[in-house]
Write a protein that holds these residues in place. Structure first.
Motif, PDB file in Angstrom:
ATOM      1  N   ILE A 186       0.845  -1.197   0.000  1.00  0.00           N
ATOM      2  CA  ILE A 186       0.000   0.000   0.000  1.00  0.00           C
ATOM      3  C   ILE A 186       0.879   1.246   0.000  1.00  0.00           C
ATOM      4  CG2 ILE A 186      -1.678   1.343   1.327  1.00  0.00           C
ATOM      5  CD1 ILE A 186      -2.734  -1.373   2.416  1.00  0.00           C
ATOM      6  N   GLU A 187       1.936   1.233   0.795  1.00  0.00           N
ATOM      7  CA  GLU A 187       2.854   2.379   0.835  1.00  0.00           C
ATOM      8  C   GLU A 187       3.516   2.607  -0.519  1.00  0.00           C
ATOM      9  OE1 GLU A 187       5.610   1.703   4.017  1.00  0.00           O
ATOM     10  OE2 GLU A 187       4.205   2.407   5.532  1.00  0.00           O
ATOM     11  N   ILE A 235      -7.915   5.599  -0.659  1.00  0.00           N
ATOM     12  CA  ILE A 235      -7.055   6.791  -0.750  1.00  0.00           C
ATOM     13  C   ILE A 235      -7.491   7.661  -1.919  1.00  0.00           C
ATOM     14  CG2 ILE A 235      -4.705   7.591  -1.255  1.00  0.00           C
ATOM     15  CD1 ILE A 235      -3.724   5.112   0.314  1.00  0.00           C
ATOM     16  N   GLU A 236      -7.784   7.029  -3.040  1.00  0.00           N
ATOM     17  CA  GLU A 236      -8.210   7.787  -4.218  1.00  0.00           C
ATOM     18  C   GLU A 236      -9.584   8.421  -4.015  1.00  0.00           C
ATOM     19  OE1 GLU A 236      -7.867   4.829  -7.253  1.00  0.00           O
ATOM     20  OE2 GLU A 236      -5.694   5.110  -7.453  1.00  0.00           O
ATOM     21  N   ARG A 280       2.372   1.767  -3.522  1.00  0.00           N
ATOM     22  CA  ARG A 280       1.408   2.243  -4.524  1.00  0.00           C
ATOM     23  C   ARG A 280       0.879   3.635  -4.240  1.00  0.00           C
ATOM     24  NH1 ARG A 280      -2.846  -2.026  -6.325  1.00  0.00           N
ATOM     25  NH2 ARG A 280      -3.650  -0.142  -7.286  1.00  0.00           N
ATOM     26  N   SER A 281       0.853   4.042  -2.962  1.00  0.00           N
ATOM     27  CA  SER A 281       0.233   5.327  -2.630  1.00  0.00           C
ATOM     28  C   SER A 281       1.226   6.429  -2.270  1.00  0.00           C
ATOM     29  CB  SER A 281      -0.731   5.149  -1.459  1.00  0.00           C
ATOM     30  OG  SER A 281      -0.010   4.840  -0.285  1.00  0.00           O
ATOM     31  N   SER A 282       2.454   6.073  -1.993  1.00  0.00           N
ATOM     32  CA  SER A 282       3.482   7.024  -1.539  1.00  0.00           C
ATOM     33  C   SER A 282       3.094   7.693  -0.225  1.00  0.00           C
ATOM     34  CB  SER A 282       3.761   8.084  -2.601  1.00  0.00           C
ATOM     35  OG  SER A 282       4.214   7.492  -3.779  1.00  0.00           O
ATOM     36  N   VAL A 296      -4.756  -4.673  -1.127  1.00  0.00           N
ATOM     37  CA  VAL A 296      -4.021  -3.460  -1.522  1.00  0.00           C
ATOM     38  C   VAL A 296      -4.889  -2.588  -2.418  1.00  0.00           C
ATOM     39  CG1 VAL A 296      -2.025  -2.621  -2.820  1.00  0.00           C
ATOM     40  CG2 VAL A 296      -1.753  -4.527  -1.238  1.00  0.00           C
ATOM     41  N   SER A 297      -5.596  -3.184  -3.349  1.00  0.00           N
ATOM     42  CA  SER A 297      -6.461  -2.416  -4.256  1.00  0.00           C
ATOM     43  C   SER A 297      -7.569  -1.705  -3.499  1.00  0.00           C
ATOM     44  CB  SER A 297      -7.062  -3.333  -5.319  1.00  0.00           C
ATOM     45  OG  SER A 297      -6.050  -3.877  -6.121  1.00  0.00           O
ATOM     46  N   VAL A 342      -5.975   1.308  -1.696  1.00  0.00           N
ATOM     47  CA  VAL A 342      -5.630   2.375  -2.643  1.00  0.00           C
ATOM     48  C   VAL A 342      -6.895   3.059  -3.157  1.00  0.00           C
ATOM     49  CG1 VAL A 342      -4.565   2.839  -4.896  1.00  0.00           C
ATOM     50  CG2 VAL A 342      -3.406   1.367  -3.246  1.00  0.00           C
ATOM     51  N   LEU A 355      -7.885   2.931   5.913  1.00  0.00           N
ATOM     52  CA  LEU A 355      -7.770   2.377   4.565  1.00  0.00           C
ATOM     53  C   LEU A 355      -8.430   1.017   4.442  1.00  0.00           C
ATOM     54  CD1 LEU A 355      -4.022   3.172   3.942  1.00  0.00           C
ATOM     55  CD2 LEU A 355      -6.000   4.521   3.245  1.00  0.00           C
TER      56      LEU A 355
END
Length: 138
Positions: free
Chosen positions: A64-65, A129-130, A67-69, A122-123, A126, A95
Motif C-alpha cells: 500500500i505504501e 485513498i483515491e 502504490r500510494s506514496s 491493496v487495491s 488504494v 484504509l
C-alpha cells in the motif's frame, strides 16, 4: 508477492534462509486441506501461524505504501482464540479494516490465492485513498 519476499528476506537476520529459493520460502504460506484438518483449534496459536499472519499483513502494508506514496500504519489485535482485526490507516483515513477469524488455520491453498488476496486488499486500500485524497493527506 514481491513485498512478501522482501519482508521474508529482511527478517532473516542470521541468514538461515539464504540458501532457500523464493518458492521454498513462499511455500510456508501454503496450507493444504489435510494440514488444516490436523491443526488443533484449541490452545495457543502456533508461532509459525503468527509469523505467517504478521508477515502477510506487513507485506500488504508495504505494498500500500509503495502504490500510494503514503506512510501506512498497521494495527492488529488478536485474541488467544484466533479472532481479531487488522486495521490499516494513514493520517486520518482508515484504509482497510479486515476481520480475522479462525487464525489457527491461516494460510492459503495456493500461491495464486495468496497473491490474489494480497492484491485485493491493496487495491481496496488504494481505492479508499483515491476516494478521499484530502483525508488521506491531511
Amino acid at each position: 508477492m514481491k513485498c512478501l519476499m522482501r519482508l521474508i528476506r529482511a527478517k532473516d537476520h542470521c541468514g538461515l534462509w539464504s540458501d532457500d529459493g523464493d518458492a521454498e520460502l513462499l511455500a510456508k504460506f501454503i496450507t493444504t486441506h489435510e494440514q488444516r484438518r490436523a491443526i488443533p483449534i484449541v490452545g495457543d496459536l502456533d508461532p509459525l501461524i503468527l509469523w505467517r499472519l504478521n508477515t502477510f499483513y506487513a507485506a500488504v502494508g508495504v505494498a500500500i505504501e509503495v502504490r500510494s506514496s503514503l506512510l501506512v500504519s498497521r494495527t492488529m489485535e488478536l485474541s488467544p482464540e484466533g479472532i481479531g482485526r487488522v486495521l490499516f490507516t494513514t493520517k486520518r483515513l482508515v484504509l482497510l479494516s479486515s476481520p480475522l477469524r479462525n487464525v489457527h488455520n491461516f494460510g492459503f491453498s495456493t500461491l495464486r490465492k495468496c497473491a490474489d488476496t494480497g492484491t485485493k486488499l491493496v487495491s481496496e486500500a488504494v481505492a479508499a485513498i483515491e476516494a478521499y485524497p484530502d483525508v488521506a493527506r491531511a
